[in-house]
Design an enzyme around this catalytic site. Structure first.
Site, PDB file in Angstrom:
ATOM      1  N   ASP A  34       0.879  -1.173   0.000  1.00  0.00           N
ATOM      2  CA  ASP A  34       0.000   0.000   0.000  1.00  0.00           C
ATOM      3  C   ASP A  34       0.917   1.222   0.000  1.00  0.00           C
ATOM      4  OD1 ASP A  34      -1.645   2.162   0.657  1.00  0.00           O
ATOM      5  OD2 ASP A  34      -2.995   0.918   1.844  1.00  0.00           O
TER       6      ASP A  34
ATOM      7  N   TYR B  75      -7.063  15.965  -8.797  1.00  0.00           N
ATOM      8  CA  TYR B  75      -6.372  14.902  -9.532  1.00  0.00           C
ATOM      9  C   TYR B  75      -5.258  15.526 -10.385  1.00  0.00           C
ATOM     10  CZ  TYR B  75      -5.431  11.106 -12.798  1.00  0.00           C
ATOM     11  OH  TYR B  75      -4.802  10.133 -13.553  1.00  0.00           O
TER      12      TYR B  75
ATOM     13  N   LYS C 160      -1.194  14.976 -10.385  1.00  0.00           N
ATOM     14  CA  LYS C 160      -0.404  14.506 -11.531  1.00  0.00           C
ATOM     15  C   LYS C 160       0.587  15.590 -12.006  1.00  0.00           C
ATOM     16  CE  LYS C 160      -1.887  10.255 -12.081  1.00  0.00           C
ATOM     17  NZ  LYS C 160      -1.004   9.096 -11.972  1.00  0.00           N
TER      18      LYS C 160
HETATM   19  N1  LIG Z   1      -7.475   5.016 -16.974  1.00  0.00           N
HETATM   20  C1  LIG Z   1      -7.195   6.212 -17.395  1.00  0.00           C
HETATM   21  O1  LIG Z   1      -7.934   6.816 -18.182  1.00  0.00           O
HETATM   22  C2  LIG Z   1      -5.896   6.878 -16.971  1.00  0.00           C
HETATM   23  C3  LIG Z   1      -5.457   8.003 -17.681  1.00  0.00           C
HETATM   24  C4  LIG Z   1      -4.272   8.614 -17.315  1.00  0.00           C
HETATM   25  C5  LIG Z   1      -3.524   8.109 -16.262  1.00  0.00           C
HETATM   26  N2  LIG Z   1      -3.971   7.021 -15.579  1.00  0.00           N
HETATM   27  C6  LIG Z   1      -3.153   6.545 -14.457  1.00  0.00           C
HETATM   28  O2  LIG Z   1      -2.877   5.180 -14.623  1.00  0.00           O
HETATM   29  C7  LIG Z   1      -2.571   4.593 -13.359  1.00  0.00           C
HETATM   30  C8  LIG Z   1      -3.272   3.248 -13.270  1.00  0.00           C
HETATM   31  O3  LIG Z   1      -4.657   3.450 -13.349  1.00  0.00           O
HETATM   32  P1  LIG Z   1      -5.617   2.508 -14.187  1.00  0.00           P
HETATM   33  O4  LIG Z   1      -6.203   3.320 -15.265  1.00  0.00           O
HETATM   34  O5  LIG Z   1      -4.961   1.246 -14.520  1.00  0.00           O
HETATM   35  O6  LIG Z   1      -6.818   2.298 -13.136  1.00  0.00           O
HETATM   36  P2  LIG Z   1      -7.065   1.152 -12.043  1.00  0.00           P
HETATM   37  O7  LIG Z   1      -7.389  -0.110 -12.740  1.00  0.00           O
HETATM   38  O8  LIG Z   1      -8.044   1.753 -11.115  1.00  0.00           O
HETATM   39  O9  LIG Z   1      -5.658   0.990 -11.341  1.00  0.00           O
HETATM   40  C9  LIG Z   1      -5.238   1.764 -10.261  1.00  0.00           C
HETATM   41  C10 LIG Z   1      -4.442   0.863  -9.348  1.00  0.00           C
HETATM   42  O10 LIG Z   1      -3.909   1.645  -8.262  1.00  0.00           O
HETATM   43  C11 LIG Z   1      -4.191   0.930  -7.082  1.00  0.00           C
HETATM   44  N3  LIG Z   1      -4.165   1.722  -5.867  1.00  0.00           N
HETATM   45  C12 LIG Z   1      -5.031   2.658  -5.435  1.00  0.00           C
HETATM   46  N4  LIG Z   1      -4.666   3.095  -4.211  1.00  0.00           N
HETATM   47  C13 LIG Z   1      -3.542   2.393  -3.869  1.00  0.00           C
HETATM   48  C14 LIG Z   1      -2.703   2.362  -2.733  1.00  0.00           C
HETATM   49  N5  LIG Z   1      -2.942   3.137  -1.671  1.00  0.00           N
HETATM   50  N6  LIG Z   1      -1.635   1.527  -2.727  1.00  0.00           N
HETATM   51  C15 LIG Z   1      -1.382   0.717  -3.779  1.00  0.00           C
HETATM   52  N7  LIG Z   1      -2.156   0.675  -4.867  1.00  0.00           N
HETATM   53  C16 LIG Z   1      -3.229   1.507  -4.914  1.00  0.00           C
HETATM   54  C17 LIG Z   1      -5.565   0.303  -7.326  1.00  0.00           C
HETATM   55  O11 LIG Z   1      -5.815  -0.698  -6.353  1.00  0.00           O
HETATM   56  P3  LIG Z   1      -7.294  -1.044  -5.820  1.00  0.00           P
HETATM   57  O12 LIG Z   1      -7.872  -1.998  -6.816  1.00  0.00           O
HETATM   58  O13 LIG Z   1      -7.039  -1.676  -4.488  1.00  0.00           O
HETATM   59  O14 LIG Z   1      -8.043   0.245  -5.733  1.00  0.00           O
HETATM   60  C18 LIG Z   1      -5.339  -0.223  -8.724  1.00  0.00           C
HETATM   61  O15 LIG Z   1      -4.631  -1.429  -8.686  1.00  0.00           O
HETATM   62  C19 LIG Z   1      -3.010   5.612 -12.312  1.00  0.00           C
HETATM   63  O16 LIG Z   1      -1.857   6.237 -11.786  1.00  0.00           O
HETATM   64  C20 LIG Z   1      -3.834   6.615 -13.097  1.00  0.00           C
HETATM   65  O17 LIG Z   1      -3.761   7.903 -12.534  1.00  0.00           O
HETATM   66  C21 LIG Z   1      -5.138   6.381 -15.907  1.00  0.00           C
END
Ligand SMILES: NC(=O)c1ccc[n+]([C@@H]2O[C@H](COP(=O)([O-])OP(=O)(O)OC[C@H]3O[C@@H](n4cnc5c(N)ncnc54)[C@H](OP(=O)(O)O)[C@@H]3O)[C@@H](O)[C@H]2O)c1
Length: 314
Positions: A66, A156, A160
């Site tokens: 975490d 957010y 970032k």
């Molecule tokens: N999807 C988009 O459109 C998008 C666009 C730009 C950037 N991003 C970035 O991409 C990254 C990954 O996101 P994603 O799109 O793949 O969404 P996601 O599937 O929601 O993945 C986010 C991950 O971060 C984990 N997380 C949250 N809080 C945490 C903590 N305290 N310690 C450890 N892990 C934690 C979540 O775990 P839980 O399942 O336990 O919550 C999940 O595994 C993020 O940094 C996000 O800001 C996403």
């Protein structure tokens, strides 16, 4: 030949999960992947994907981590049997959506803790060993929201943007140590991110005024369209991570899509910010005047017409 040890945060779903499985199943069989997540009860989907991709048994291991808790970071680090991490991927992240005045203090604190302080904790834990060894790579999942402000994503984006400053500063220092930091700048990606986002249409909107609620509604429609038109599959995004980690001289930024580069260019061309602000306003709120008209205020807080739709839980 020694394998390349990779540790990734946030592997329960989305980009982290896909990256972990992609590397662990790489035909070169040269990666040992530590896929970390804050709650190991959520690891089922990762193993399902790993089985489907035929990952060799010892190429993938899961660890509890975490990013909000330095003890949990230290425990995970101690479980890396190779005693080193060659590639650290700071991917864990949390979204937060809504009018600024409607956001709860806990949600704001949580997003800053996970996205900013969490990344700092990871770097503080893993960089010293990379510097001592004279080699290492750090990949950070960045966002277009870290390069340009987006309405209703204020906190957010702040988180970032902070990662941009963090990584850019380290990227200046670290190359003589043989350590390289890269941001993988993502546009919208099809992951559960939007379902996990804190806030949303029904979130404490009684704390804001009618006009802001109407604009938020317009933003949500706009966001839906952008996702429909432009969202990438995580597998496409993961290939950009691979480009970065294979580059002999990694750049600071890699973009997963070129779609938003003209807006980014506009920000650079007009450092005053006026051109970007006007363009983004037109984009998201095409029917709204860019400047306040005489007598146009915020409006009251109780709009019976919009109330029901906006109060619906996401
Ligand atoms: N999807 C988009 O459109 C998008 C666009 C730009 C950037 N991003 C970035 O991409 C990254 C990954 O996101 P994603 O799109 O793949 O969404 P996601 O599937 O929601 O993945 C986010 C991950 O971060 C984990 N997380 C949250 N809080 C945490 C903590 N305290 N310690 C450890 N892990 C934690 C979540 O775990 P839980 O399942 O336990 O919550 C999940 O595994 C993020 O940094 C996000 O800001 C996403």
């Amino acid at each position: 030949m020694a394998c390349t040890v990779v540790l990734i945060t946030g592997c329960s779903s989305g980009i982290g999960l896909h990256l972990a499985v992609r590397l662990a199943s790489d035909p070169s069989q040269s990666f040992k992947v530590y896929a970390t997540m804050r709650d190991l009860k959520t690891q089922g989907q990762l193993w399902e994907a790993a089985r489907a991709q035929g990952c060799p048994r010892d190429s993938l291991e899961t660890l509890q981590l975490d990013v909000r808790d330095s003890k949990s970071v230290a425990n995970a680090q101690a479980c890396v049997t190779e005693g080193r991490v060659d590639i650290l991927v700071c991917n864990a992240g949390q979204g937060l959506l809504g009018p600024l005045e409607a956001l709860g203090e806990d949600a704001v604190g949580s997003v800053l803790d996970v996205n900013v302080a969490g990344t700092v904790r990871m770097l503080q834990a893993f960089l010293p060993e990379m510097k001592r060894r004279g080699s290492g790579r750090v990949l950070v999942t960045g966002s277009m929201g870290g390069l340009m402000g987006l309405p209703f994503n204020d906190v957010y984006c702040a988180s970032k943007f902070a990662l941009e400053g963090l990584c850019e500063s380290l990227a200046v220092l670290l190359p003589p140590f043989g350590v390289h930091v890269s941001l993988i700048e993502c546009g919208p990606v099809h992951t559960p991110f939007m379902q996990k986002v804190l806030g949303g249409p029904g979130w404490m909107l009684d704390r804001t005024d009618t006009r802001t609620r109407r604009l938020f509604h317009q933003y949500l429609q706009h966001n839906k369209e952008i996702f429909r038109e432009a969202a990438q599959h995580p597998e496409e995004v993961v290939e950009v991570f691979l480009t970065a980690l294979r580059a002999p001289k990694p750049a600071l930024r890699y973009f997963t899509t070129e779609r938003f580069l003209p807006l980014q260019q506009m920000r650079l061309d007009d450092p005053s910010g006026s051109s970007y602000v006007a363009a983004m306003h037109r984009n998201v709120f095409p029917k709204e005047p860019a400047e306040a008209e005489a007598g146009a205020g915020a409006g009251g807080v109780g709009d019976p017409e919009l109330g029901d739709t906006l109060a619906a839980p996401q």
